[in-house]
Design a protein around this motif. Structure first.
Motif, PDB file in Angstrom:
ATOM      1  N   ASN A 164       0.840  -1.194   0.000  1.00 54.85           N
ATOM      2  CA  ASN A 164       0.000   0.000   0.000  1.00 54.85           C
ATOM      3  C   ASN A 164       0.872   1.241   0.000  1.00 54.85           C
ATOM      4  O   ASN A 164       2.094   1.187   0.053  1.00 54.85           O
ATOM      5  CB  ASN A 164      -1.009  -0.040   1.147  1.00 54.85           C
ATOM      6  N   ALA A 165       0.213   2.398  -0.062  1.00 53.45           N
ATOM      7  CA  ALA A 165       0.921   3.650  -0.302  1.00 53.45           C
ATOM      8  C   ALA A 165       1.969   3.913   0.762  1.00 53.45           C
ATOM      9  O   ALA A 165       3.092   4.343   0.466  1.00 53.45           O
ATOM     10  CB  ALA A 165      -0.094   4.797  -0.327  1.00 53.45           C
ATOM     11  N   LEU A 166       1.624   3.656   2.019  1.00 52.70           N
ATOM     12  CA  LEU A 166       2.558   3.958   3.102  1.00 52.70           C
ATOM     13  C   LEU A 166       3.823   3.133   2.971  1.00 52.70           C
ATOM     14  O   LEU A 166       4.934   3.643   3.139  1.00 52.70           O
ATOM     15  CB  LEU A 166       1.867   3.663   4.442  1.00 52.70           C
ATOM     16  N   THR A 167       3.655   1.852   2.657  1.00 53.52           N
ATOM     17  CA  THR A 167       4.832   0.992   2.544  1.00 53.52           C
ATOM     18  C   THR A 167       5.760   1.475   1.439  1.00 53.52           C
ATOM     19  O   THR A 167       6.977   1.511   1.614  1.00 53.52           O
ATOM     20  CB  THR A 167       4.398  -0.452   2.253  1.00 53.52           C
ATOM     21  N   TYR A 168       5.164   1.872   0.306  1.00 53.78           N
ATOM     22  CA  TYR A 168       6.013   2.369  -0.776  1.00 53.78           C
ATOM     23  C   TYR A 168       6.735   3.639  -0.397  1.00 53.78           C
ATOM     24  O   TYR A 168       7.911   3.824  -0.693  1.00 53.78           O
ATOM     25  CB  TYR A 168       5.180   2.643  -2.027  1.00 53.78           C
ATOM     26  N   LEU A 169       6.017   4.523   0.279  1.00 51.32           N
ATOM     27  CA  LEU A 169       6.664   5.775   0.683  1.00 51.32           C
ATOM     28  C   LEU A 169       7.843   5.488   1.591  1.00 51.32           C
ATOM     29  O   LEU A 169       8.933   6.031   1.408  1.00 51.32           O
ATOM     30  CB  LEU A 169       5.652   6.667   1.422  1.00 51.32           C
ATOM     31  N   VAL A 170       7.635   4.627   2.587  1.00 52.72           N
ATOM     32  CA  VAL A 170       8.719   4.347   3.523  1.00 52.72           C
ATOM     33  C   VAL A 170       9.865   3.622   2.817  1.00 52.72           C
ATOM     34  O   VAL A 170      11.038   3.897   3.060  1.00 52.72           O
ATOM     35  CB  VAL A 170       8.179   3.536   4.725  1.00 52.72           C
ATOM     36  N   GLN A 171       9.502   2.723   1.886  1.00 51.64           N
ATOM     37  CA  GLN A 171      10.560   2.003   1.175  1.00 51.64           C
ATOM     38  C   GLN A 171      11.434   2.960   0.385  1.00 51.64           C
ATOM     39  O   GLN A 171      12.667   2.916   0.456  1.00 51.64           O
ATOM     40  CB  GLN A 171       9.919   0.974   0.232  1.00 51.64           C
ATOM     41  N   TYR A 172      10.791   3.865  -0.372  1.00 50.97           N
ATOM     42  CA  TYR A 172      11.580   4.767  -1.198  1.00 50.97           C
ATOM     43  C   TYR A 172      12.334   5.782  -0.366  1.00 50.97           C
ATOM     44  O   TYR A 172      13.447   6.173  -0.691  1.00 50.97           O
ATOM     45  CB  TYR A 172      10.680   5.443  -2.245  1.00 50.97           C
ATOM     46  N   LEU A 173      11.712   6.212   0.734  1.00 50.52           N
ATOM     47  CA  LEU A 173      12.423   7.138   1.608  1.00 50.52           C
ATOM     48  C   LEU A 173      13.660   6.484   2.183  1.00 50.52           C
ATOM     49  O   LEU A 173      14.759   7.053   2.170  1.00 50.52           O
ATOM     50  CB  LEU A 173      11.503   7.560   2.765  1.00 50.52           C
ATOM     51  N   LEU A 174      13.489   5.296   2.719  1.00 43.19           N
ATOM     52  CA  LEU A 174      14.625   4.599   3.333  1.00 43.19           C
ATOM     53  C   LEU A 174      15.706   4.339   2.284  1.00 43.19           C
ATOM     54  O   LEU A 174      16.903   4.488   2.544  1.00 43.19           O
ATOM     55  CB  LEU A 174      14.151   3.292   3.970  1.00 43.19           C
ATOM     56  N   ALA A 175      15.255   3.971   1.084  1.00 38.50           N
ATOM     57  CA  ALA A 175      16.222   3.712   0.018  1.00 38.50           C
ATOM     58  C   ALA A 175      17.026   4.963  -0.302  1.00 38.50           C
ATOM     59  O   ALA A 175      18.241   4.922  -0.450  1.00 38.50           O
ATOM     60  CB  ALA A 175      15.486   3.229  -1.227  1.00 38.50           C
ATOM     61  N   ASN A 176      16.349   6.100  -0.389  1.00 34.44           N
ATOM     62  CA  ASN A 176      17.075   7.314  -0.732  1.00 34.44           C
ATOM     63  C   ASN A 176      17.933   7.814   0.405  1.00 34.44           C
ATOM     64  O   ASN A 176      18.992   8.400   0.182  1.00 34.44           O
ATOM     65  CB  ASN A 176      16.073   8.396  -1.136  1.00 34.44           C
ATOM     66  N   LEU A 177      17.481   7.595   1.636  1.00 33.92           N
ATOM     67  CA  LEU A 177      18.246   8.114   2.760  1.00 33.92           C
ATOM     68  C   LEU A 177      19.446   7.229   3.084  1.00 33.92           C
ATOM     69  O   LEU A 177      20.429   7.712   3.632  1.00 33.92           O
ATOM     70  CB  LEU A 177      17.348   8.231   4.000  1.00 33.92           C
ATOM     71  N   THR A 178      19.357   5.942   2.801  1.00 35.20           N
ATOM     72  CA  THR A 178      20.452   5.052   3.193  1.00 35.20           C
ATOM     73  C   THR A 178      21.176   4.433   2.012  1.00 35.20           C
ATOM     74  O   THR A 178      22.201   3.817   2.187  1.00 35.20           O
ATOM     75  CB  THR A 178      19.937   3.898   4.064  1.00 35.20           C
ATOM     76  N   VAL A 231      18.887   3.947  -7.736  1.00 33.17           N
ATOM     77  CA  VAL A 231      19.440   3.899  -6.380  1.00 33.17           C
ATOM     78  C   VAL A 231      19.741   2.458  -6.026  1.00 33.17           C
ATOM     79  O   VAL A 231      18.895   1.582  -6.207  1.00 33.17           O
ATOM     80  CB  VAL A 231      18.432   4.509  -5.381  1.00 33.17           C
ATOM     81  N   ARG A 232      20.940   2.224  -5.508  1.00 32.97           N
ATOM     82  CA  ARG A 232      21.283   0.889  -5.037  1.00 32.97           C
ATOM     83  C   ARG A 232      21.088   0.892  -3.530  1.00 32.97           C
ATOM     84  O   ARG A 232      21.684   1.700  -2.826  1.00 32.97           O
ATOM     85  CB  ARG A 232      22.735   0.567  -5.383  1.00 32.97           C
ATOM     86  N   THR A 233      20.255   0.015  -3.057  1.00 35.72           N
ATOM     87  CA  THR A 233      19.918   0.070  -1.643  1.00 35.72           C
ATOM     88  C   THR A 233      19.746  -1.325  -1.078  1.00 35.72           C
ATOM     89  O   THR A 233      19.477  -2.281  -1.792  1.00 35.72           O
ATOM     90  CB  THR A 233      18.623   0.872  -1.451  1.00 35.72           C
ATOM     91  N   ALA A 234      19.916  -1.407   0.232  1.00 34.98           N
ATOM     92  CA  ALA A 234      19.733  -2.704   0.894  1.00 34.98           C
ATOM     93  C   ALA A 234      18.321  -2.883   1.413  1.00 34.98           C
ATOM     94  O   ALA A 234      18.040  -3.856   2.119  1.00 34.98           O
ATOM     95  CB  ALA A 234      20.726  -2.811   2.058  1.00 34.98           C
ATOM     96  N   VAL A 235      17.412  -1.978   1.051  1.00 35.01           N
ATOM     97  CA  VAL A 235      16.048  -2.045   1.583  1.00 35.01           C
ATOM     98  C   VAL A 235      15.277  -3.146   0.886  1.00 35.01           C
ATOM     99  O   VAL A 235      15.311  -3.258  -0.331  1.00 35.01           O
ATOM    100  CB  VAL A 235      15.328  -0.692   1.353  1.00 35.01           C
ATOM    101  N   ARG A 236      14.605  -3.963   1.637  1.00 32.14           N
ATOM    102  CA  ARG A 236      13.767  -5.012   1.046  1.00 32.14           C
ATOM    103  C   ARG A 236      12.374  -4.948   1.663  1.00 32.14           C
ATOM    104  O   ARG A 236      12.216  -4.572   2.811  1.00 32.14           O
ATOM    105  CB  ARG A 236      14.356  -6.388   1.341  1.00 32.14           C
ATOM    106  N   LEU A 237      11.399  -5.391   0.889  1.00 29.41           N
ATOM    107  CA  LEU A 237      10.047  -5.565   1.431  1.00 29.41           C
ATOM    108  C   LEU A 237       9.879  -7.031   1.765  1.00 29.41           C
ATOM    109  O   LEU A 237      10.126  -7.893   0.937  1.00 29.41           O
ATOM    110  CB  LEU A 237       9.001  -5.157   0.391  1.00 29.41           C
ATOM    111  N   VAL A 238       9.473  -7.283   3.002  1.00 25.03           N
ATOM    112  CA  VAL A 238       9.291  -8.666   3.442  1.00 25.03           C
ATOM    113  C   VAL A 238       7.811  -8.867   3.713  1.00 25.03           C
ATOM    114  O   VAL A 238       7.192  -8.074   4.402  1.00 25.03           O
ATOM    115  CB  VAL A 238      10.102  -8.927   4.737  1.00 25.03           C
TER     116      VAL A 238
END
Lengths: 714, 258
Positions: free
Chosen positions: A566-580, A626-633
């Protein structure tokens, strides 16, 4: 009725209210709405409604239900609790549709209406000003799925020592057999109130004059009784489209390791020790789609996101002894869906690490509404009876307290005998005694007066912006709330650095960025379609455009079978990806298939195509990879994988399905007029039958003056 | 409003038509066929006038309300004229068909007289016109609401039903008068039929003052009905005979062997 073109002449020689009806007719025809001018004269459709829906778990069904052809009732605007007598006993035209303002939306009024539900057709809530306190959640959230059971510690179970949410009235967990809707305060509410004042007001104690203004609500839910029943009734044949009656709740957890592991290698990792930094993503309200959760969840995960950014900047070079996992759990409100899933995966070797690899856990709870300059550190007294755990917790507390040097607050430990507040950490403790701390702004019960309600919004956090700022300037303006959360994030980042074995001399260089924090707070609580989120977001979808102009809703939603979070998960995923993560030079096609390149690996990293900014002299966005270690589980309760729909161990929450949900208002005529119409119709029919019979039998006499030649038949 | 209003309005609007159909038409298959053909001709006229209406609306200025009102009046007049033209066309077709039928049939007498055809075709026109007027409104009367939230009159359904009943009866009477005057070449009475049709249609512009449109319409129904009664062979004497139940003697008297 399906649309008709403007050329169809229905009942051509018969004209009604000429000019207005033509205008309405043509306007609606051209604006692609169902082209039925008679229905336009009768009904006013209400579009901005939020319904209360039915949720089911292993033992109960909660929420609201309407009958299958809608519930109709005469509108009554409730003015005070004493006025409730009119719809419940005195009023002459039951059933009533009660319109409430938010100050009257209390448990006692709702319970009275629930008990007299034959006279109440439904309830409509118009949220206005926030009451001083309101929490529809229970007093002891998640009491049966946390760690404090009878066996764990008898004294601490069922909130015997500390009642966490004393203001909770449990309204969200009641079952109503009439529909309850919520309207936004806007034009539609004005239309309803106008209709009420025109037609439904009592004049000098005399009876009401028909026609009366009425409302009809449709929110028929398909599932009943409990999850096991509705899962049984959902037929899972081998056809391509199984008929589901309810859907399990769930979503995705967002996880990121500082030093990523091979994502295909599950199970225990030798000599790896991981510190988990956790926060909760989701929240809830009585009307599920109105969940905002500013203090309940947003404060926690925004702080953790800022801490992640601060930590990643500082730890590019030095390898540390321990790894750090940033985990954002979804579905925690509904009996810990996300964290129970992660623990289950860890126990069954379905995650990249397992419980033996977990060194300690630091969870950020509700941190935004401080009543002083202290934040409190909650720990679990039962596991601390073990000396090794106790020592680790003490060490963690020491790291935390030393991290606040130079900041405007300090950490204080809570009373030793007090249990943990509801938190994801409790699910880890259920599996293993792991040392850990939960950060919160409350020492005993919650400071949050609006826990899991739709008043827990930006105003609750005092997010005020000077009035002369444009939306872009508001985005950049650093509020006080943002400053205090930034300090918390700084302290958390420094603690994690020390927990992971970092060099103490480097610690003070770690600072969270207040601009990031304020932009995140603005984006999550005020307006999500802002330029910063657009820059960081995916170019594939505009996830937040659907709920414009309101903030997106944060309840966990149903676990969709396709890979659509859902929208929140995508927002947090992309934010975390860009920040880290790190920006790379890959092109879009390379970003989709980076394995062909020598230095990139999809086992360790995930590659996301980010929209990017619009440079000043052009209109095209400069997107990048962006290369990131963020994953959706995946975060779906293990009860559904195990098929145990009456599980006491795991969450069994499901949401019912429905066909359509709508609301409309119209006038109703008196019963007498209807019966009169029927009577007249029957009389006309009988009279015409009689006369026709008479005429047809005497036809040769009646029409005999002119004889046509050779005519014998009539 | 509810099922009771639905049935009430259906019976009001279609009661006389159903009664007429049941007692006079249903038994004779030839009459049924001509009824349906009459309905089809009315439908053709509606199609033509819809086409013209559609085109003129598209090319008109949709914002100007006076233009739209003028367009509506033009549409009404055009539709009435087209309906009467189709009625005339049907008459011509029936005359030709009658000659053909006579040639083909074994008997010496025509199976159906032109007067009966007039009545049946008028009723066919009436059925179709009533259906198009009323079915849309009946469909919405089943729901729980009634008109009025935007300020319309509450009696919309009831007055539509009465108007539809009047129109159905009128079409039947006009059919009789029309065919009769075509047979006798009385062109002035043809003009009176057309004018009265125009009058009734234009009376509906009075809505929502339903009294202003329904009362004159029913007066016209009564007058045209009387005229149709006299055209089709009725007379006051026959009516008196029937009502005082002396008709049996009359019949016996008239059936003396010649």
């Amino acid at each position: 009725m399906t649309g008709r073109g403007p050329g169809t002449i229905i009942g051509f020689p018969h004209k009604r209210k000429l000019v207005t009806s033509i205008k309405l007719f043509l306007f609606f025809c051209l604006s692609d709405v169902s082209c039925n001018s008679v229905a336009q004269k009768i009904y006013v459709e209400l579009n901005n409604t939020v319904p209360c829906v039915r949720l089911l778990n292993a033992t109960h069904q909660i929420g609201c239900q309407s009958s299958i052809s809608g519930d109709t009732g005469v509108i009554h605007v409730l003015e005070s609790e004493a006025d409730l007598e009119w719809p419940l006993s005195k009023g002459p035209n039951p059933p009533y549709m009660v319109l409430l303002e938010s100050s009257l939306f209390t448990k006692s009024i709702m319970m009275k209406m629930k008990n007299a539900s034959s006279r109440v057709a439904g309830v409509v809530v118009v949220p206005k000003t926030s009451p001083p306190e309101f929490s529809p959640h229970t007093t002891c959230p998640n009491e049966n799925t946390g760690v404090y059971t009878e066996t764990y510690d008898h004294n601490l179970a069922h909130c015997n020592t500390t009642v966490w949410n004393p203001r909770g009235n449990g309204l969200s967990y009641e079952e109503f057999d009439f529909p309850v809707f919520s309207l936004k305060e806007d034009n539609e509410t004005e239309v309803i109130k106008q209709c009420y004042f025109d037609h439904n007001r009592v004049v000098n104690g005399s009876g009401l004059q028909y026609p009366l203004c009425a409302m009809q609500l449709f929110s028929h839910m398909h599932a009943v009784t409990d999850t096991a029943t509705c899962m049984r009734r959902s037929s899972m044949d081998f056809s391509t489209s199984p008929v589901m009656v309810c859907d399990p709740l769930g979503g995705y957890n967002v996880c990121a390791f500082i030093r990523p592991y091979n994502s295909t290698a599950f199970g225990h990792k030798e000599n790896e020790s991981v510190v988990i930094a956790a926060a909760r993503l989701d929240s809830k309200a009585f009307f599920l789609e109105d969940s905002t959760g500013a203090e309940g969840s947003v404060s926690g995960f925004v702080t953790l996101l800022a801490a992640a950014q601060a930590l990643c900047e500082a730890t590019q070079e030095a390898p540390r002894t321990r790894n750090i996992l940033f985990a954002f759990f979804h579905g925690e409100v509904f009996d810990y869906i996300g964290s129970s899933r992660m623990v289950y995966d860890m126990k069954n070797n379905m995650f990249v690490i397992d419980l033996d690899n977990v060194h300690s856990i630091l969870e950020i709870g509700q941190v935004a509404v401080r009543s002083g300059t202290n934040l409190f550190l909650h720990s679990d007294p039962v596991s601390r009876r073990n000396n090794t755990v106790h020592d680790e917790v003490t060490n963690l507390v020491k790291n935390l307290q030393s991290s606040t040097a130079g900041l405007n607050f300090s950490f204080v430990e809570t009373d030793f005998s007090q249990p943990l507040p509801p938190s994801s950490f409790q699910r880890f403790l259920r599996a293993r005694a792991i040392p850990g701390i939960v950060l919160a702004d409350h020492q005993t019960d919650f400071n949050n007066r609006y826990y899991e309600s739709f008043y827990d919004n930006a105003a609750h956090l005092n997010l005020t912006y000077p009035s002369n700022l444009s939306p872009e300037e508001q985005l950049e303006f650093v509020t006080d709330t943002a400053k205090s959360l930034t300090e918390v994030a700084t302290a958390v980042a420094r603690t994690l650095f020390k927990q992971a074995g970092g060099n103490n001399s480097q610690v003070n260089k770690i600072n969270a960025d207040p601009k990031t924090v304020t932009q995140m707070l603005y984006g999550f609580l005020v307006r999500s379609n802002n330029s910063w989120f657009q820059v960081l977001g995916s170019s594939l979808r505009c996830v937040f455009c659907l709920s414009e102009p309101n903030p997106p809703q944060y309840y966990v939603g149903v676990a969709k079978s396709s890979h659509q979070a859902n929208a929140l998960t995508y927002l947090v995923q992309y934010l975390l990806a860009n920040l880290t993560g790190t920006a790379t030079n890959l092109t879009q096609s390379q970003c989709k298939k980076p394995d062909e390149l020598p230095n990139e690996s999809t086992y360790l990293y995930s590659y996301l195509w980010v929209q990017g900014m619009v440079p000043p002299n052009s209109t095209q966005r400069e997107s990048f990879c962006v290369r990131t270690a963020v994953r959706l589980v995946k975060a779906v309760s293990p009860a559904f994988d195990l098929g145990d729909y009456v599980s006491k161990e795991y969450s069994t929450w499901t949401k019912s399905q429905w066909k359509f949900i709508k609301a409309r208002i119209f006038l109703v005529a008196s019963r007498d007029l209807e019966m009169l119409t029927l009577g007249v119709g029957v009389a006309v029919l009988f009279t015409s039958l009689l006369v026709t019979y008479f005429v047809s039998t005497k036809a040769d006499v009646l029409f005999s003056s002119v004889r046509e030649p050779n005519n014998a038949a009539y | 409003m509810t099922a009771s209003v639905f049935f009430g309005c259906t019976f009001i609007a279609f009661g006389p038509a159903i009664a007429l159909f049941l007692f006079t038409i249903a038994r004779d298959p030839l009459r049924v066929i001509f009824l349906i053909a009459g309905a089809f001709f009315w439908l053709c006229s509606l199609l033509l006038s819809s086409l013209v209406w559609f085109i003129t609306v598209q090319i008109s200025n949709k914002e100007s309300s006076s233009q739209q009102k003028g367009l509506l009046i033009f549409g009404v007049v055009l539709s009435v004229l087209l309906q009467e033209t189709c009625r005339f066309g049907y008459y011509k077709l029936l005359k030709k068909a009658n000659e053909g039928l006579l040639m083909l049939s074994a008997e010496e007498t025509m199976p159906i007289s032109i007067r009966q055809l007039a009545y049946v075709s008028g009723l066919g026109f009436g059925f179709m016109s009533g259906a198009f007027s009323m079915v849309n409104i009946l469909a919405d009367s089943v729901g729980p609401g009634t008109t009025g939230i935007h300020g319309d009159s509450q009696h919309y359904f009831l007055s539509s039903a009465f108007m539809t009943m009047a129109i159905i009866l009128l079409h039947m009477f006009w059919g009789v008068v029309f065919f009769d005057s075509c047979e006798k070449q009385h062109w002035w009475s043809l003009a009176v039929v057309v004018i009265s049709h125009l009058l009734v249609s234009c009376l509906t512009f009075q809505n929502p003052q339903y009294v202003g449109s329904l009362v004159p319409t029913y007066i016209i129904v009564f007058l045209v009905g009387l005229w149709a009664f006299f055209c089709s062979g009725g007379s006051l004497r026959n009516l008196k005979l029937c009502l005082t139940c002396k008709d049996k003697d009359f019949l016996l008297a008239n059936h003396r062997p010649r």
